[in-house]
Design a protein around this motif. Sequence first.
Motif, PDB file in Angstrom:
ATOM      1  N   SER A   1      17.076  74.505  57.921  1.00 14.92           N
ATOM      2  CA  SER A   1      17.960  73.366  57.729  1.00 14.92           C
ATOM      3  C   SER A   1      17.135  72.091  57.621  1.00 14.92           C
ATOM      4  O   SER A   1      16.208  71.874  58.387  1.00 14.92           O
ATOM      5  CB  SER A   1      18.920  73.284  58.923  1.00 14.92           C
ATOM      6  N   ILE A   2      17.475  71.262  56.628  1.00 10.45           N
ATOM      7  CA  ILE A   2      16.772  70.001  56.459  1.00 10.45           C
ATOM      8  C   ILE A   2      17.625  68.888  57.047  1.00 10.45           C
ATOM      9  O   ILE A   2      18.785  68.736  56.711  1.00 10.45           O
ATOM     10  CB  ILE A   2      16.497  69.711  54.980  1.00 10.45           C
ATOM     11  N   SER A   3      17.030  68.144  57.950  1.00 12.58           N
ATOM     12  CA  SER A   3      17.720  67.016  58.555  1.00 12.58           C
ATOM     13  C   SER A   3      16.737  65.862  58.681  1.00 12.58           C
ATOM     14  O   SER A   3      15.619  66.042  59.137  1.00 12.58           O
ATOM     15  CB  SER A   3      18.258  67.399  59.932  1.00 12.58           C
ATOM     16  N   TYR A   4      17.168  64.705  58.238  1.00  8.57           N
ATOM     17  CA  TYR A   4      16.316  63.527  58.320  1.00  8.57           C
ATOM     18  C   TYR A   4      16.624  62.746  59.587  1.00  8.57           C
ATOM     19  O   TYR A   4      17.761  62.689  60.028  1.00  8.57           O
ATOM     20  CB  TYR A   4      16.517  62.642  57.081  1.00  8.57           C
ATOM     21  N   ARG A   5      15.581  62.139  60.169  1.00  5.76           N
ATOM     22  CA  ARG A   5      15.748  61.350  61.394  1.00  5.76           C
ATOM     23  C   ARG A   5      15.675  59.853  61.116  1.00  5.76           C
ATOM     24  O   ARG A   5      16.265  59.058  61.811  1.00  5.76           O
ATOM     25  CB  ARG A   5      14.676  61.738  62.422  1.00  5.76           C
ATOM     26  N   HIS A   6      14.867  59.466  60.118  1.00 12.94           N
ATOM     27  CA  HIS A   6      14.709  58.044  59.804  1.00 12.94           C
ATOM     28  C   HIS A   6      14.547  57.890  58.296  1.00 12.94           C
ATOM     29  O   HIS A   6      13.606  58.419  57.703  1.00 12.94           O
ATOM     30  CB  HIS A   6      13.488  57.469  60.533  1.00 12.94           C
ATOM     31  N   ILE A   7      15.458  57.129  57.710  1.00 17.63           N
ATOM     32  CA  ILE A   7      15.478  56.920  56.263  1.00 17.63           C
ATOM     33  C   ILE A   7      15.184  55.450  55.973  1.00 17.63           C
ATOM     34  O   ILE A   7      15.823  54.560  56.536  1.00 17.63           O
ATOM     35  CB  ILE A   7      16.845  57.318  55.677  1.00 17.63           C
ATOM     36  N   ILE A   8      14.219  55.227  55.092  1.00 22.58           N
ATOM     37  CA  ILE A   8      13.913  53.868  54.635  1.00 22.58           C
ATOM     38  C   ILE A   8      14.445  53.727  53.214  1.00 22.58           C
ATOM     39  O   ILE A   8      14.161  54.565  52.358  1.00 22.58           O
ATOM     40  CB  ILE A   8      12.399  53.592  54.668  1.00 22.58           C
TER      41      ILE A   8
END
Length: 152
Positions: free
Chosen positions: A4-11
Motif C-alpha cells: 500500500s502506498i501512503s504519503y505522509r508529507h506532500i509539498i
Amino acid sequence: MSESISYRHIIVGVDLSEDCPTVIQRAAGIASACRAKLTLAYVLEPIAFAYGGDMPVDLSGVQEQQVHKANAELAQLAKTTNYPIQQQHVLVGQPAAELHYLAEQESADLIVVGSHGRKGFALLLGSTPNSVLHGATCDVLAVLVRKQTEES
C-alpha cells in the motif's frame, strides 16, 4: 504481495498562476486520502539571475518586496482548499533545486507541481515539472492543467 502506498508529507510547488487552485485541490485530495501533511512552496528566482548578475545596483529591497508579495499570494492560495495547509514557504533560488532541498529537509515523500503538457521544442527548452522530476529523491506528480482557449 502488493504494498500500500501512503504519503505522509506532500509539498505542492506552485507558480502563483491562475492554475494553482487546481493543482492544490488535486494535492489536497491525495493528502486527505492519506491523512498527510500538506505544504505549499513557491520559488522566486533571484533578481540577479532574472535580470543579469552584472548590475552594480543593490536590488535586495526589491527582492524583499517580491518575497513579501509572494507570501501574501501564497496565503491567499492556501484558502482555496478546505484541507489544512500546515506550512507555506517562499524560497529564493532555482525552482527544481529548491523544491528538492525543501523535500529533503522536510522529509516529504511527494512533490506535486502543475504542468501545461508542453511537447516538442517547448519541452526541450525545459519546464519546471520536468526539472523537478529529475533529481528528486521522492515521488513527483505533475498535474496536467490546460489553458482555456477563447473558444472554450
